[in-house]
Design a protein around this motif. Structure first.
Motif, PDB file in Angstrom:
ATOM      1  N   ILE A   1       1.002  -0.979   0.522  1.00  0.00           N
ATOM      2  CA  ILE A   1       0.185  -0.023  -0.160  1.00  0.00           C
ATOM      3  C   ILE A   1       0.973   0.981  -0.224  1.00  0.00           C
ATOM      4  N   GLU A   2       0.465   2.076   0.111  1.00  0.00           N
ATOM      5  CA  GLU A   2       1.340   3.525  -0.163  1.00  0.00           C
ATOM      6  C   GLU A   2       0.006   4.561   0.736  1.00  0.00           C
ATOM      7  N   LEU A   3       0.515   5.203   1.376  1.00  0.00           N
ATOM      8  CA  LEU A   3       0.408   6.634   1.741  1.00  0.00           C
ATOM      9  C   LEU A   3       0.885   7.221   1.599  1.00  0.00           C
TER      10      LEU A   3
ATOM     11  N   PRO B   1      12.046   1.654   2.839  1.00  0.00           N
ATOM     12  CA  PRO B   1      12.973   3.310   2.981  1.00  0.00           C
ATOM     13  C   PRO B   1      13.070   3.876   2.430  1.00  0.00           C
ATOM     14  N   SER B   2      12.200   4.032   1.044  1.00  0.00           N
ATOM     15  CA  SER B   2      12.521   5.284  -0.021  1.00  0.00           C
ATOM     16  C   SER B   2      10.719   4.969   0.193  1.00  0.00           C
ATOM     17  N   ASN B   3      10.488   6.166  -0.837  1.00  0.00           N
ATOM     18  CA  ASN B   3       9.214   6.392  -1.142  1.00  0.00           C
ATOM     19  C   ASN B   3       9.243   5.904  -3.050  1.00  0.00           C
ATOM     20  N   SER B   4       7.597   6.356  -3.219  1.00  0.00           N
ATOM     21  CA  SER B   4       7.773   5.609  -4.312  1.00  0.00           C
ATOM     22  C   SER B   4       7.531   6.623  -5.513  1.00  0.00           C
ATOM     23  N   GLU B   5       8.571   6.245  -6.667  1.00  0.00           N
ATOM     24  CA  GLU B   5       9.459   7.332  -7.571  1.00  0.00           C
ATOM     25  C   GLU B   5       8.292   7.370  -8.539  1.00  0.00           C
ATOM     26  N   LEU B   6       6.934   6.717  -8.526  1.00  0.00           N
ATOM     27  CA  LEU B   6       6.011   7.121  -9.424  1.00  0.00           C
ATOM     28  C   LEU B   6       5.463   8.427  -8.761  1.00  0.00           C
ATOM     29  N   THR B   7       4.712   8.101  -7.469  1.00  0.00           N
ATOM     30  CA  THR B   7       3.731   8.689  -6.738  1.00  0.00           C
ATOM     31  C   THR B   7       4.365   9.689  -5.231  1.00  0.00           C
TER      32      THR B   7
ATOM     33  N   LEU C   1       4.288   1.133   1.913  1.00  0.00           N
ATOM     34  CA  LEU C   1       4.449  -0.084   3.568  1.00  0.00           C
ATOM     35  C   LEU C   1       4.240  -1.508   2.886  1.00  0.00           C
ATOM     36  N   VAL C   2       4.593  -1.926   2.942  1.00  0.00           N
ATOM     37  CA  VAL C   2       4.262  -3.543   3.154  1.00  0.00           C
ATOM     38  C   VAL C   2       3.276  -4.059   4.126  1.00  0.00           C
TER      39      VAL C   2
END
Length: 358
Positions: A200-202, A238-244, A249-250
């Motif tokens: 997921i992404e937050l 440890p890094s943000n999504s390159e796209l968003t 989070l896993v």
């Protein structure tokens, strides 16, 4: 005279109507602040845990292919998946074992000759070559090489039998009985059977709203079949999504591949995270919220407009905190209208949470 009488009557009539104007009735709801658990819903994607390719390290013909190895089958650690013809590998192991014994014999012979030389040359100076020192050193090296070759042959023989490295689900199978396989051929793709990951992404605002997230955070997942699963946080990347540019989070769900209830990889799911507790939050019907984000309340029979901080908003309800005296119980107007005025006298008609008059 008649004209004067008519003018006097017209001048008095509006005042009489104003004095007879009824007090506005408003539907109200009593709300009491409570401790509220913040919730945030996002979309997630399931992903297989530990997806690996089982690759043949030797070449030969497949002589055994275990039952229960079709895609979707569960395999235990001690399940023999594939056996490759081991005749040549057994022969090679026997040859290396013979080489080890021959090297041991040669080393023993040279040590014996060294002993004889030392006995017959007592008191005489004998060179290292005469004492067979380099011969013995070479024999020891040959013996170690033979032992290493035997260990390698034993390892190659072992690799003719392929077992899963963990409790797994067969994801793909690319081998059949009798097939010739070469070293490096992919035979199976396996995934861990004990759990499945959910990615997921937050956004920064969502993370701030939820507060600290750890492996004790309560998480619920709803799949496409409306089945509910409990999940936990495995780790945060440890890094943000390159796209968003959002946090990644896993999560993980235990025992996802049951017979009666299963969750497959690469599925879209709805994820609800339950975050920190917030004091003095009230929840009310969404109709109580004005277009400009305020709430009307009734105090001592008169209207007041209150500023609020919204925590969560849904289609049918809204949860918020009052800026002033958030711990106080209040009577809010359920259906505000645009003509309401601050300080206007009203007659409240209290309703319960279902809309019934009390």
């Amino acid at each position: 005279m008649t004209v004067l009488w008519m003018l006097t009557e017209d001048a008095v009539e509006p005042n009489d109507l104003a004095s007879q104007q009824p007090i506005l009735k408003v539907s109200t709801l009593e709300v009491t602040p409570m401790v509220y658990r913040v919730k945030e819903s996002v979309v997630g994607v399931t992903q297989a845990r530990w997806q690996i390719d089982l690759i043949s390290a030797v070449e030969g013909r497949v002589t055994t292919l275990s039952q229960g190895t079709k895609p979707g089958d569960s395999v235990a650690l001690d399940t023999l998946l594939v056996e490759i013809d081991d005749t040549n590998y057994k022969a090679h192991l026997a040859n290396t074992d013979a080489q080890v014994k021959q090297a041991q014999l040669e080393l023993a012979r040279l040590k014996h000759e060294q002993t004889v030389v030392e006995q017959v040359s007592v008191g005489n100076k004998v060179s290292d070559f005469g004492r067979f020192e380099p011969h013995i050193e070479a024999a020891r090296a040959n013996l170690q090489a033979a032992i290493n070759a035997r260990e390698q042959a034993q390892h190659r023989l072992t690799e003719t039998h392929l077992y899963p490295p963990f409790e797994a689900i067969v994801f793909e199978r690319r081998v059949v009985l009798g097939q010739w396989v070469n070293s490096g051929d992919r035979l199976f793709t396996l995934i861990a059977s004990d759990s499945i990951d959910v990615h997921i992404e937050l956004s920064p605002s969502q993370k701030k709203k939820l507060g600290t997230l750890d492996d004790q955070t309560v998480v619920f997942v709803i799949d496409q079949l409306k089945q509910k699963w409990e999940a936990r946080l495995r780790y945060e990347m440890p890094s943000n999504s390159e796209l968003t540019r959002q946090s990644q989070l896993v999560l993980f769900i235990e025992e996802p591949y049951g017979k009666d209830k299963s969750l497959l990889p690469n599925s879209m799911v709805s994820v609800t995270l339950i975050g920190q507790e917030i004091d003095h939050v009230v929840c009310a019907p969404a109709t109580a919220l004005t277009p400009d984000g305020y709430v009307w309340i009734v105090e001592n029979g008169r209207l007041e407009k209150s500023q609020i901080r919204i925590q969560e908003q849904f289609d049918d309800r809204v949860c918020f905190q009052f800026f002033k005296q958030p711990e106080a119980t209040r009577e809010i107007v359920r259906y505000p209208i645009s003509t309401m005025l601050i300080g206007q006298q009203v007659e409240p008609v209290t309703e319960d949470s279902r809309g019934g008059t009390l």
